[in-house]
Write an enzyme that holds these catalytic residues in place. Sequence first.
Site, PDB file in Angstrom:
ATOM      1  N   GLU A   1     -31.483  30.705 -33.552  1.00 18.84           N
ATOM      2  CA  GLU A   1     -30.154  30.643 -34.197  1.00 18.84           C
ATOM      3  C   GLU A   1     -29.331  29.618 -33.447  1.00 18.84           C
ATOM      4  O   GLU A   1     -29.151  29.741 -32.231  1.00 18.84           O
ATOM      5  CB  GLU A   1     -29.434  31.992 -34.157  1.00 18.84           C
TER       6      GLU A   1
ATOM      7  N   GLU B 244     -31.533  39.828 -31.091  1.00 19.89           N
ATOM      8  CA  GLU B 244     -30.385  39.992 -30.167  1.00 19.89           C
ATOM      9  C   GLU B 244     -30.298  41.409 -29.602  1.00 19.89           C
ATOM     10  O   GLU B 244     -29.224  42.018 -29.595  1.00 19.89           O
ATOM     11  CB  GLU B 244     -29.079  39.613 -30.875  1.00 19.89           C
TER      12      GLU B 244
HETATM   13  O1  AHR Z   1     -26.093  34.203 -37.917  1.00 15.66           O
HETATM   14  C1  AHR Z   1     -25.126  35.201 -37.901  1.00 15.66           C
HETATM   15  C2  AHR Z   1     -25.406  36.286 -36.858  1.00 15.66           C
HETATM   16  O2  AHR Z   1     -25.243  35.736 -35.576  1.00 15.66           O
HETATM   17  C3  AHR Z   1     -26.794  36.847 -36.828  1.00 15.66           C
HETATM   18  O3  AHR Z   1     -26.967  37.876 -37.754  1.00 15.66           O
HETATM   19  C4  AHR Z   1     -26.891  37.385 -35.436  1.00 15.66           C
HETATM   20  O4  AHR Z   1     -28.209  37.401 -34.960  1.00 15.66           O
HETATM   21  C5  AHR Z   1     -25.986  36.486 -34.626  1.00 15.66           C
HETATM   22  O5  AHR Z   1     -25.138  37.189 -33.823  1.00 15.66           O
END
Ligand code: AHR
Length: 500
Positions: A292, A173
């Site tokens: 994610e 990110e």
């Molecule tokens: O999964 C929780 C968080 O969400 C992760 O660390 C991050 O990459 C995202 O913002």
Amino acid sequence: MEKTCVLLDPGYIIAPVDPRIFGGFLEHLGRAIYGGIFDPQSSLADEHGFRKDVLAALHNLHLTTVRYPGGNFASGYHWMDGIGPKDKRPRARELAWQCIEPNQFGTDEFLGLARRMGWLPMITVNLGTGTPEEACNWVEYCNSPAGTRYADLRVANGSIDPYGVRLWCLGNEMDGPWQLGHLPAEQYALLASQTAKMMKDIDPTIELVACGSSTMSGPTYMEWDRIVLEYLGPQVEYISLHRYVGNPRGDTADYLAVTNTIDRRIEDLDAVCRFVQAKTRSKKRHYLCFDEWNVWYRTTGVEDSRGKGQVAPPLLEEFYNLEDALVVAGFLNSFIRHADAVKIANIAQMVNVIAPIHTRGDQILLQSIYYPLAMFSNRREGGEVALHPVVNGPAYESPSYGEVKYIDVSAILGDGIMHVFMINRSLNEDAVVEINPGGSKFESILSAEVVTGSSPQDRNTYEEPYRVISRSFGAGKVVDGKALVSLPPLSFVAFTLSIQ
Ligand code: AHR
């Protein structure tokens, strides 16, 4: 409700389903690792400190790829803190989640676990506070044969054979201002390019994932992705995307339509990949790594996401209900429908932190979202290609996400079998669905399970752990080569049918 007709012609092939879409994610965050999967103090721990009950529950999910060590954590992590004798490893300040990291679990513990569980490890290097050299040393530690500095360190730490980690993420990110070391796209691309070069110099067989946009609402959405792909395209194989969804307004019908935007999210990024491919006249198509995804909206506040200097405090511990389970099934339906573009996906996360599995002391709770995950991943064996579903049936208008059909479908065709996954979004009506396999004929329903309940808010608790689970489903039959099923309101059903 009017009948829905679904055409699933075995000739309408989208692409092979990459088994890596059934992946997970393990971050040094809250009680995901310490007090979750790894808890040497627990009476349920094995000789390596892993919770046996947690491993058994994970085993049943048949996860393929597992991403590690973050997430936001990765952007401040120095991997050498987590190797070697445990009593020599530093206790470190952890800035992303404001915790203390004891470093008792690191590369060797993760990769040893991955071997044991049959996971394909996927490591995120630190491009926040780390350097290209640190990342390439990590590749050497994991993948090079003995005989050079970092590979010999691995051998000294007990692993003679290289681990052979094929998948590596170039940061996490990095488009987000919350990220340690966040950079504008051009600078990220430069740093990631230098890092990619050095990592592939060490091991040219690895595959790399560039950071794509982490949210749809950020000011650089898609422009970031274009810049990154134009610069890094020749060096990477995948670009990442993340998506968390929720129902903050308590409107179930609207929430269940959110899958429209999951389709959209994938199609937007795939469009950028194809645009860059065309613009650069490249033969190489970049694929999507949805590394994610999940439901996450109840525990986003400061109290739930700041560790206040503790080791493994409870952070991001969402309790999931029936409607969340249907949305999780919707994500996977969308990945299957986009099998030509999405090659890797990792539910975030696995244990305690926005997870299907929760622990409390020596107890374990399988949350509602655990069941659809298992229903999909248990059907990945024998399935080969995704089919394009043609759905004719009633729809409704959702205030936030536009028109959506009541029935959401995906299907995977295997050798003599078809797996069909369907969600009934209606809050109160059964849905009669006819599934027509085009020029083929169904012979019989080999297996079918359902997840449903009496209210969208139904959920499992430690006191009542089996409220939302998968149960065997009998409301289906094959008539004249077609399947006829009746889906209860607010349900997710997975079928396996034999087909001629
Ligand atoms: O999964 C929780 C968080 O969400 C992760 O660390 C991050 O990459 C995202 O913002």
